[in-house]
Design a protein around this motif. Sequence first.
Motif, mmCIF file in Angstrom:
data_model
loop_
_atom_site.group_PDB
_atom_site.id
_atom_site.type_symbol
_atom_site.label_atom_id
_atom_site.label_comp_id
_atom_site.label_asym_id
_atom_site.label_seq_id
_atom_site.Cartn_x
_atom_site.Cartn_y
_atom_site.Cartn_z
ATOM 1 N N THR A 92 0.975 -1.194 0.110
ATOM 2 C CA THR A 92 0.327 0.024 -0.050
ATOM 3 C C THR A 92 0.678 1.117 0.041
ATOM 4 O O THR A 92 0.644 2.283 -0.823
ATOM 5 C CB THR A 92 -0.786 -0.082 1.034
ATOM 6 N N SER A 93 1.865 1.487 0.672
ATOM 7 C CA SER A 93 2.623 2.447 0.954
ATOM 8 C C SER A 93 3.555 2.662 -0.459
ATOM 9 O O SER A 93 3.723 3.886 -0.848
ATOM 10 C CB SER A 93 3.681 2.486 2.076
ATOM 11 N N CYS A 98 4.109 5.662 -5.375
ATOM 12 C CA CYS A 98 4.180 5.491 -6.908
ATOM 13 C C CYS A 98 3.182 6.742 -7.394
ATOM 14 O O CYS A 98 3.238 7.519 -8.297
ATOM 15 C CB CYS A 98 3.719 4.321 -7.448
ATOM 16 N N PHE A 99 1.901 6.694 -6.804
ATOM 17 C CA PHE A 99 0.899 7.767 -7.257
ATOM 18 C C PHE A 99 1.368 8.976 -6.836
ATOM 19 O O PHE A 99 1.187 10.044 -8.037
ATOM 20 C CB PHE A 99 -0.317 7.346 -6.322
ATOM 21 N N PHE A 100 1.876 9.291 -5.884
ATOM 22 C CA PHE A 100 2.261 10.835 -5.611
ATOM 23 C C PHE A 100 3.733 11.206 -6.273
ATOM 24 O O PHE A 100 3.865 12.132 -6.664
ATOM 25 C CB PHE A 100 2.733 11.160 -4.036
ATOM 26 N N ILE A 107 6.688 14.358 -6.620
ATOM 27 C CA ILE A 107 7.325 14.048 -5.432
ATOM 28 C C ILE A 107 8.361 13.141 -5.511
ATOM 29 O O ILE A 107 7.970 11.897 -5.927
ATOM 30 C CB ILE A 107 6.111 13.939 -4.068
ATOM 31 N N VAL A 108 9.342 13.529 -5.346
ATOM 32 C CA VAL A 108 10.618 12.525 -5.401
ATOM 33 C C VAL A 108 10.721 11.944 -3.980
ATOM 34 O O VAL A 108 11.108 12.748 -3.042
ATOM 35 C CB VAL A 108 11.792 13.565 -6.095
ATOM 36 N N PHE A 109 10.773 10.747 -3.945
ATOM 37 C CA PHE A 109 11.250 10.017 -2.923
ATOM 38 C C PHE A 109 12.628 9.464 -2.780
ATOM 39 O O PHE A 109 13.216 9.128 -3.738
ATOM 40 C CB PHE A 109 10.279 8.674 -2.617
ATOM 41 N N ASN A 110 13.440 9.871 -1.549
ATOM 42 C CA ASN A 110 14.910 9.641 -1.639
ATOM 43 C C ASN A 110 15.127 8.283 -1.026
ATOM 44 O O ASN A 110 14.036 7.735 -0.399
ATOM 45 C CB ASN A 110 15.679 10.856 -0.782
#
Lengths: 137, 73
Positions: A92-93, A98-100, A107-110
């Motif tokens: 889910t997370s 992926c959605f955001f 939104i870039v996730f590091n």
Amino acid sequence: MSFREKSAWISVISMAGIYGYYFWSVLRAGPHLGSFHFAGLLATLIALIVVQIVLTIAVAVASPRDARAPRDEREKLIELRATRVAYAGLATSVAMACFFGARDPPIVFNTNSLLLLLVTAELLRSGCQIIQYRRGA
Amino acid sequence: MALDVGIIRNEIRRLRFEHGEMTQQQLADKIELTRQTVNAIEQGKYSPSLEAAFRIAAVFGKPLESVFRYEQD
């Protein structure tokens, strides 16, 4: 308390404490993370491995009979249920990430964000095991 | 028509007492389960697999239905 339940407690306490300190340090460093990132992550992983090995050996020495015994059917079932819950949480997370991440602007996730998801899933897994052991299920 | 959900009850505690006050650990060793699992079975918190149920019955020399019974609510 069975050896497997003690192992789950060791996992939760060591991960919460050590990763908690790591993420707190990352937040405190803010944008000036720099060279701390790799060294800090490496030190965290080594500390986690050492602490878990030492505590597991201590528990095994205290109750060697339990430690030697293979997992029985109830313990395997508890592990499977906990893994299922943790997988659902992780999936889910990741789907939300992926959605955001696909939004405009994205939104870039590091690396630390992804590590946090993984640690949370592991805490969820060990936490679910403890709850089931406590309930006797 | 579906059956109502019931509960599996057992006579393990009484049978242990009748077999020389066998401890949960002694029973657990005989059937290769942990003491905590035997305790969970006795208290009705965990329903054992069919194989484990047969092993428990064999320890006491009883047929399965003398050790476990299914009760509908």
